[in-house]
Write a protein that holds these residues in place. Structure first.
Motif, PDB file in Angstrom:
ATOM      1  N   MET A  44       0.447  -1.185   0.138  1.00 42.91           N
ATOM      2  CA  MET A  44       0.161   0.007   0.372  1.00 42.91           C
ATOM      3  C   MET A  44       0.792   1.372  -0.358  1.00 42.91           C
ATOM      4  SD  MET A  44      -2.529   1.601   2.934  1.00 42.91           S
ATOM      5  CE  MET A  44      -1.358   1.666   3.806  1.00 42.91           C
ATOM      6  N   LEU A  45       2.096   0.941   0.594  1.00 46.54           N
ATOM      7  CA  LEU A  45       3.347   2.347   0.313  1.00 46.54           C
ATOM      8  C   LEU A  45       2.967   2.498  -0.794  1.00 46.54           C
ATOM      9  CD1 LEU A  45       4.692   1.885   4.544  1.00 46.54           C
ATOM     10  CD2 LEU A  45       2.592   3.411   4.274  1.00 46.54           C
ATOM     11  N   LEU A  48       1.206   4.531  -2.837  1.00 44.02           N
ATOM     12  CA  LEU A  48       0.825   5.204  -2.836  1.00 44.02           C
ATOM     13  C   LEU A  48       1.862   6.723  -3.209  1.00 44.02           C
ATOM     14  CD1 LEU A  48      -0.715   5.593   1.040  1.00 44.02           C
ATOM     15  CD2 LEU A  48      -1.955   6.455  -0.881  1.00 44.02           C
ATOM     16  N   TRP A 100      -0.966  -4.096  -8.114  1.00 40.90           N
ATOM     17  CA  TRP A 100      -1.864  -2.962  -6.514  1.00 40.90           C
ATOM     18  C   TRP A 100      -3.555  -3.612  -6.546  1.00 40.90           C
ATOM     19  CZ3 TRP A 100       1.305   0.515  -8.475  1.00 40.90           C
ATOM     20  CH2 TRP A 100       2.658   0.604  -8.005  1.00 40.90           C
ATOM     21  N   THR A 105      -2.551  -5.664  -1.399  1.00 42.66           N
ATOM     22  CA  THR A 105      -2.497  -4.516  -1.023  1.00 42.66           C
ATOM     23  C   THR A 105      -3.305  -3.771   0.127  1.00 42.66           C
ATOM     24  OG1 THR A 105      -1.849  -4.077  -2.890  1.00 42.66           O
ATOM     25  CG2 THR A 105      -2.228  -2.604  -1.697  1.00 42.66           C
ATOM     26  N   ARG A 108      -6.721  -1.100  -0.615  1.00 49.00           N
ATOM     27  CA  ARG A 108      -6.862   0.179  -1.801  1.00 49.00           C
ATOM     28  C   ARG A 108      -7.183   0.672  -1.679  1.00 49.00           C
ATOM     29  NH1 ARG A 108      -7.640  -0.431  -6.964  1.00 49.00           N
ATOM     30  NH2 ARG A 108      -9.371  -1.561  -6.493  1.00 49.00           N
ATOM     31  N   ALA A 111      -7.619   3.450   0.278  1.00 51.41           N
ATOM     32  CA  ALA A 111      -6.163   4.437  -0.093  1.00 51.41           C
ATOM     33  C   ALA A 111      -5.874   5.664  -0.856  1.00 51.41           C
ATOM     34  CB  ALA A 111      -5.427   3.587  -0.201  1.00 51.41           C
ATOM     35  N   TYR A 114      -8.266   8.333  -0.140  1.00 55.41           N
ATOM     36  CA  TYR A 114      -8.113   9.289   0.801  1.00 55.41           C
ATOM     37  C   TYR A 114      -6.729  10.512  -0.335  1.00 55.41           C
ATOM     38  CZ  TYR A 114      -2.823  10.592   3.100  1.00 55.41           C
ATOM     39  OH  TYR A 114      -2.262  11.792   3.507  1.00 55.41           O
ATOM     40  N   PHE A 199      -6.598  11.170   6.587  1.00 53.24           N
ATOM     41  CA  PHE A 199      -5.756  10.295   6.951  1.00 53.24           C
ATOM     42  C   PHE A 199      -6.192   9.298   7.886  1.00 53.24           C
ATOM     43  CE2 PHE A 199      -2.784   8.877  10.646  1.00 53.24           C
ATOM     44  CZ  PHE A 199      -1.813   7.917   9.564  1.00 53.24           C
ATOM     45  N   LEU A 202      -8.876   7.110   6.663  1.00 53.47           N
ATOM     46  CA  LEU A 202      -7.591   6.002   6.325  1.00 53.47           C
ATOM     47  C   LEU A 202      -7.644   5.209   7.263  1.00 53.47           C
ATOM     48  CD1 LEU A 202      -6.407   4.813   3.741  1.00 53.47           C
ATOM     49  CD2 LEU A 202      -4.699   6.363   3.933  1.00 53.47           C
ATOM     50  N   TRP A 203      -6.986   5.560   8.158  1.00 53.34           N
ATOM     51  CA  TRP A 203      -6.580   4.962   9.153  1.00 53.34           C
ATOM     52  C   TRP A 203      -7.054   3.681  10.175  1.00 53.34           C
ATOM     53  CZ3 TRP A 203      -1.247   3.961   9.512  1.00 53.34           C
ATOM     54  CH2 TRP A 203      -0.393   2.734  10.090  1.00 53.34           C
ATOM     55  N   ILE A 206      -8.015   0.948   7.431  1.00 55.85           N
ATOM     56  CA  ILE A 206      -6.497  -0.247   7.401  1.00 55.85           C
ATOM     57  C   ILE A 206      -7.033  -0.898   8.787  1.00 55.85           C
ATOM     58  CG2 ILE A 206      -4.388  -0.316   8.079  1.00 55.85           C
ATOM     59  CD1 ILE A 206      -3.360   2.653   6.398  1.00 55.85           C
TER      60      ILE A 206
END
Length: 220
Positions: A44-45, A48, A100, A105, A108, A111, A114, A199, A202-203, A206
């Motif tokens: 995922m990182l 991004l 991805w 991911t 996904r 993210a 976001y 964020f 998003l978190w 996650i």
């Protein structure tokens, strides 16, 4: 002698997000112990970082006359970071994660949302001509905040992954983008607050996307 201001501090991100450092670190501690989920997080990182490089490329393709050495260096850094994170899932999970997808991911779609909402929201505030610099600056803020916690967690674990070289580049980019945006502290604080709301959403996605021994009450 000019004293450089720390954008992480003057933006209010450090103080506003202080309460979230422990739950984020706690989640990362649990994540690192699950090689498959850790690999999905790393992927995922990578996605991004790749999106950041694509935005830079797209903007400069429209206005190539604005291309500078600094922009090329920034673009190269984002591509290198995307490559760095894309390489890590194989080390963590033992197999290559191509592309991805939802299965490889973490979060996904959230993210992607976001990044898209951040881009659109900042562009609406500062205008298209200034969007590249401001979006890059705010993303660098979050990257430095998150990667610092991630590096601390990695250093305290048995994982041999290190983000120190990457963090050095991110901190340098952060200062460069802050200068490029005219060191506008009021705008920086406003946009950082906007990003923090995105964020947190998003978190939460996650956290709820996987099963770990993690207390829901500690979600940010």
């Amino acid at each position: 002698m000019t004293v450089l201001q720390d954008p992480l501090t003057i933006s209010g991100m450090m103080s506003a997000n202080k309460i979230f450092e422990f739950p984020v670190k706690q989640f990362l501690q649990q994540l690192i112990m699950d090689s498959t989920q850790h690999a999905r997080f790393l992927n995922m990182l990578a996605m991004l970082e790749h999106m950041g490089s694509r935005k830079t490329t797209a903007i400069q393709a429209v206005k190539p006359q604005r291309m500078s050495e600094d922009i090329l260096k920034h673009l190269a850094g984002e591509v290198q970071h995307a490559s760095f994170f894309k390489r890590q899932p194989q080390r963590a999970a033992g197999y290559d994660m191509e592309g991805w997808r939802d299965d490889n991911t973490m979060a996904r779609v959230p993210a992607l949302m976001y990044f898209g909402r951040l881009d659109a929201g900042i562009s609406n505030v500062v205008g298209p001509s200034s969007a590249y610099n401001w979006v890059s600056l705010i993303i660098e803020l979050r990257a430095c905040w998150l990667y610092r916690i991630y590096q601390q967690t990695l250093a305290e674990s048995d994982d041999h992954l290190s983000l120190k070289p990457l963090l050095a580049v991110e901190n340098h980019h952060l200062q460069k983008m802050y200068t490029a945006c005219g060191e506008n502290i009021d705008q920086l604080k406003h946009l950082s607050t906007y990003e923090s709301g995105l964020f947190r959403k998003l978190w939460d996605k996650i956290i709820t996307s996987i099963e770990l021994p993690y207390e829901p009450a500690m979600q940010i």
